[in-house]
Scaffold this active site. Structure first.
Site, PDB file in Angstrom:
ATOM      1  N   LYS A 183     -13.975  -7.836   1.835  1.00 24.82           N
ATOM      2  CA  LYS A 183     -12.636  -8.421   1.937  1.00 24.82           C
ATOM      3  C   LYS A 183     -12.177  -8.907   0.572  1.00 24.82           C
ATOM      4  O   LYS A 183     -12.932  -9.549  -0.150  1.00 24.82           O
ATOM      5  CB  LYS A 183     -12.627  -9.583   2.923  1.00 24.82           C
ATOM      6  CG  LYS A 183     -11.263 -10.268   3.039  1.00 24.82           C
ATOM      7  CD  LYS A 183     -11.156 -11.202   4.215  1.00 24.82           C
ATOM      8  CE  LYS A 183     -11.875 -12.489   4.013  1.00 24.82           C
ATOM      9  NZ  LYS A 183     -11.488 -13.517   5.013  1.00 24.82           N
ATOM     10  N   SER A 219      -1.667   5.427   0.530  1.00 26.36           N
ATOM     11  CA  SER A 219      -2.814   4.625   0.107  1.00 26.36           C
ATOM     12  C   SER A 219      -2.416   3.254  -0.423  1.00 26.36           C
ATOM     13  O   SER A 219      -1.254   2.884  -0.437  1.00 26.36           O
ATOM     14  CB  SER A 219      -3.645   5.337  -0.952  1.00 26.36           C
ATOM     15  OG  SER A 219      -2.963   5.355  -2.195  1.00 26.36           O
ATOM     16  N   TYR A 223      -5.940   3.907   3.017  1.00 28.51           N
ATOM     17  CA  TYR A 223      -7.180   4.118   2.280  1.00 28.51           C
ATOM     18  C   TYR A 223      -7.005   3.607   0.862  1.00 28.51           C
ATOM     19  O   TYR A 223      -5.896   3.558   0.332  1.00 28.51           O
ATOM     20  CB  TYR A 223      -7.603   5.595   2.295  1.00 28.51           C
ATOM     21  CG  TYR A 223      -6.588   6.528   1.664  1.00 28.51           C
ATOM     22  CD1 TYR A 223      -6.707   6.919   0.337  1.00 28.51           C
ATOM     23  CD2 TYR A 223      -5.514   7.009   2.406  1.00 28.51           C
ATOM     24  CE1 TYR A 223      -5.771   7.764  -0.237  1.00 28.51           C
ATOM     25  CE2 TYR A 223      -4.582   7.854   1.842  1.00 28.51           C
ATOM     26  CZ  TYR A 223      -4.723   8.237   0.509  1.00 28.51           C
ATOM     27  OH  TYR A 223      -3.802   9.065  -0.054  1.00 28.51           O
TER      28      TYR A 223
END
Length: 115
Positions: A9, A25, A58
């Site tokens: 994270k 992305s 992503y």
């Protein structure tokens, strides 16, 4: 049985760019990706603390040391420059491993400047 567990994270990063013209992305400072173990092209969830939006995309590496967080393509509609976001990656692991697994978390300083 395998379960999905947060493995990485980046907490409270600031969006530095939003680029509608890119294919897709999120571009992330490569140093930050390395620190928490997010890989190029790995699926990540973006949680926008500022406006409540959530999305899945992503990760791609951005310039090292730049502090870049750039939402690309359609994701650029979900955030504005200066928004605070949390970037989360998950891993699949067995239940027993998940009980003792420790995710890598990077807390971003509020002092990062957006220009």
């Amino acid at each position: 049985m395998n379960i999905e567990v947060m493995c990485s994270k980046i907490h409270r990063a600031k969006v530095t760019e939003a680029n509608l013209s890119y294919v897709g992305s999120v571009t992330i400072d490569e140093n930050w990706m390395d620190e928490v173990g997010i890989l190029n092209n790995q699926q990540v969830h973006i949680v926008n603390v500022t406006n409540g939006e959530r999305l899945i995309t992503y990760a791609i590496p951005g310039e090292r040391g730049s502090g870049v967080v750039c939402l690309n393509g359609a994701a650029a509609h979900k955030a504005s420059v200066g928004d605070t976001v949390i970037i989360i990656a998950y891993a699949s692991m067995n239940y027993d491993e998940a009980k003792t697994f420790k995710p890598k978390v990077k807390f971003i300083s509020e002092s990062i400047n957006i220009e």
